[in-house]
Design a protein around this motif. Sequence first.
Motif, PDB file in Angstrom:
ATOM      1  N   GLN A  91       0.753  -1.120  -0.042  1.00  0.00           N
ATOM      2  CA  GLN A  91       0.074  -0.052   0.038  1.00  0.00           C
ATOM      3  C   GLN A  91       0.955   1.364   0.108  1.00  0.00           C
ATOM      4  O   GLN A  91       2.142   1.174   0.561  1.00  0.00           O
ATOM      5  CB  GLN A  91      -0.998   0.005   1.186  1.00  0.00           C
ATOM      6  CG  GLN A  91      -1.786  -1.167   0.951  1.00  0.00           C
ATOM      7  CD  GLN A  91      -2.716  -1.437   2.631  1.00  0.00           C
ATOM      8  OE1 GLN A  91      -3.341  -0.354   3.006  1.00  0.00           O
ATOM      9  NE2 GLN A  91      -2.768  -2.538   3.174  1.00  0.00           N
ATOM     10  N   GLY A 106      -2.242  10.129  -8.956  1.00  0.00           N
ATOM     11  CA  GLY A 106      -2.880   9.072  -8.427  1.00  0.00           C
ATOM     12  C   GLY A 106      -4.193   8.503  -9.258  1.00  0.00           C
ATOM     13  O   GLY A 106      -4.266   9.247 -10.349  1.00  0.00           O
ATOM     14  N   GLU A 107      -4.744   7.337  -9.220  1.00  0.00           N
ATOM     15  CA  GLU A 107      -5.655   6.953 -10.041  1.00  0.00           C
ATOM     16  C   GLU A 107      -6.891   7.449  -9.835  1.00  0.00           C
ATOM     17  O   GLU A 107      -7.706   7.327 -10.905  1.00  0.00           O
ATOM     18  CB  GLU A 107      -5.781   5.445  -9.721  1.00  0.00           C
ATOM     19  CG  GLU A 107      -6.182   5.140  -8.366  1.00  0.00           C
ATOM     20  CD  GLU A 107      -6.316   3.408  -7.901  1.00  0.00           C
ATOM     21  OE1 GLU A 107      -6.691   2.693  -9.195  1.00  0.00           O
ATOM     22  OE2 GLU A 107      -6.266   3.220  -6.893  1.00  0.00           O
ATOM     23  N   GLU A 123       1.447   3.773 -16.812  1.00  0.00           N
ATOM     24  CA  GLU A 123       1.112   3.321 -15.449  1.00  0.00           C
ATOM     25  C   GLU A 123       2.250   2.975 -14.712  1.00  0.00           C
ATOM     26  O   GLU A 123       3.313   2.420 -15.173  1.00  0.00           O
ATOM     27  CB  GLU A 123      -0.113   2.416 -15.630  1.00  0.00           C
ATOM     28  CG  GLU A 123       0.361   1.119 -16.008  1.00  0.00           C
ATOM     29  CD  GLU A 123      -0.642   0.188 -16.000  1.00  0.00           C
ATOM     30  OE1 GLU A 123      -1.895   0.623 -15.759  1.00  0.00           O
ATOM     31  OE2 GLU A 123      -0.504  -1.036 -16.069  1.00  0.00           O
ATOM     32  N   ASN A 130       2.904   0.734 -10.716  1.00  0.00           N
ATOM     33  CA  ASN A 130       2.508   0.095  -9.306  1.00  0.00           C
ATOM     34  C   ASN A 130       1.193  -0.296  -9.997  1.00  0.00           C
ATOM     35  O   ASN A 130       0.172  -0.300  -9.357  1.00  0.00           O
ATOM     36  CB  ASN A 130       2.321   1.208  -8.446  1.00  0.00           C
ATOM     37  CG  ASN A 130       1.811   0.505  -7.181  1.00  0.00           C
ATOM     38  OD1 ASN A 130       1.982  -0.884  -7.131  1.00  0.00           O
ATOM     39  ND2 ASN A 130       1.174   1.060  -6.282  1.00  0.00           N
ATOM     40  N   ASN A 131       0.959  -1.004 -11.275  1.00  0.00           N
ATOM     41  CA  ASN A 131      -0.225  -1.719 -11.770  1.00  0.00           C
ATOM     42  C   ASN A 131      -1.199  -0.646 -11.860  1.00  0.00           C
ATOM     43  O   ASN A 131      -2.411  -1.349 -11.400  1.00  0.00           O
ATOM     44  CB  ASN A 131      -0.572  -2.744 -10.593  1.00  0.00           C
ATOM     45  CG  ASN A 131       0.524  -3.967 -10.572  1.00  0.00           C
ATOM     46  OD1 ASN A 131       1.131  -4.259 -11.505  1.00  0.00           O
ATOM     47  ND2 ASN A 131       0.726  -4.473  -9.285  1.00  0.00           N
ATOM     48  N   ASN A 159      -2.038   2.032  -9.924  1.00  0.00           N
ATOM     49  CA  ASN A 159      -2.200   2.987  -8.950  1.00  0.00           C
ATOM     50  C   ASN A 159      -1.756   4.168  -8.961  1.00  0.00           C
ATOM     51  O   ASN A 159      -2.059   5.031  -8.327  1.00  0.00           O
ATOM     52  CB  ASN A 159      -1.758   2.203  -7.667  1.00  0.00           C
ATOM     53  CG  ASN A 159      -2.520   0.884  -7.253  1.00  0.00           C
ATOM     54  OD1 ASN A 159      -3.536   0.787  -7.750  1.00  0.00           O
ATOM     55  ND2 ASN A 159      -1.645  -0.070  -6.690  1.00  0.00           N
TER      56      ASN A 159
END
Length: 313
Positions: free
Chosen positions: A174, A230-231, A278, A280-281, A283
């Motif tokens: 996280q 951020g996403e 992108e 971190n996958n 995120n």
Amino acid sequence: MIGAFRHEEGESHMSPKKWLRALYIYINSRLYYKLIIAVMILVTLPIVIVTTWATYYSTKNMVDEIFTTNTSGVQQASSIITEKFDAIDRVMHSLVMDGHFITQFKELSHEDSYRRHGATLTIESTLYSLHYTNRERIRSITLFADEAPQIISIGDQERSLLTWPSIEPTPHYQFMNHYRDQTFSFMRSINQFETRQSIGSIIIDVEWDIIQENMDMLKTEEESAVFLMGEEGELLHQPYHEQSIDRHLFQDVQEAIKKSEEHRSYLTLDDSYVFFDEINNGNMYIVKVFPKSIVFASSMQIVRIGLFVALIA
């Protein structure tokens, strides 16, 4: 005819339409002026055509170069930053997947104070070794034992039980951003191997400086903007504090990214080109905004040169 022209020219109440008509009749009646106008057209028309052609193809080639360079640049920066983040995640994995470490971690809540003290010393030694090995990337490593409760920290960042965040067990780390001190944190739950229940958590604090060179690699124009988003469209990191960014841009980019086709890494907005990839996958995203005004300024330079040549001719 000249007299008629002069007579009309002398009339104080002569309208612009009549004046232009009289001028046309006067020029049309003189071969000399016809030749001058014909020569001007023959000289300037090729210049206008060449200037228009050069402006079009120069702009097209410039836009193609912008897309090629920035698309590959953003993808390369994303790949490098992802690798740096994964390296930090591997440091956490080396702890949470270490059976001996988990055993010592559970000893922190043992009723025997000697065993608790011994476990604390062992864990501190392990954390110190990891922090020293990764000191160029990691600012601090902090552990929290649920049952004790106890915090063990190595490094510059100080935390308390009152401010410890809630960290749920998840397959991935996280992320938490700290705007005030320009750092961010990776967080993971520490689980028992047998039950997979959480017995604590780990936080690794990192300075944003570790990716500064990757951001600088993309910031090749003074007018362009480079940042992490951020996403949900929130700003995570923007190291160029002297440059203000319209807050609405983040939402526009976030909405455009959601609507964009899969594997597409660029967007065209009204006044800018946006390149992204992108991290971190998905995120977070690394984003570069390239103003169209740069392309327009380059095109106008060609037009000015063409006009200058036409005036000389």
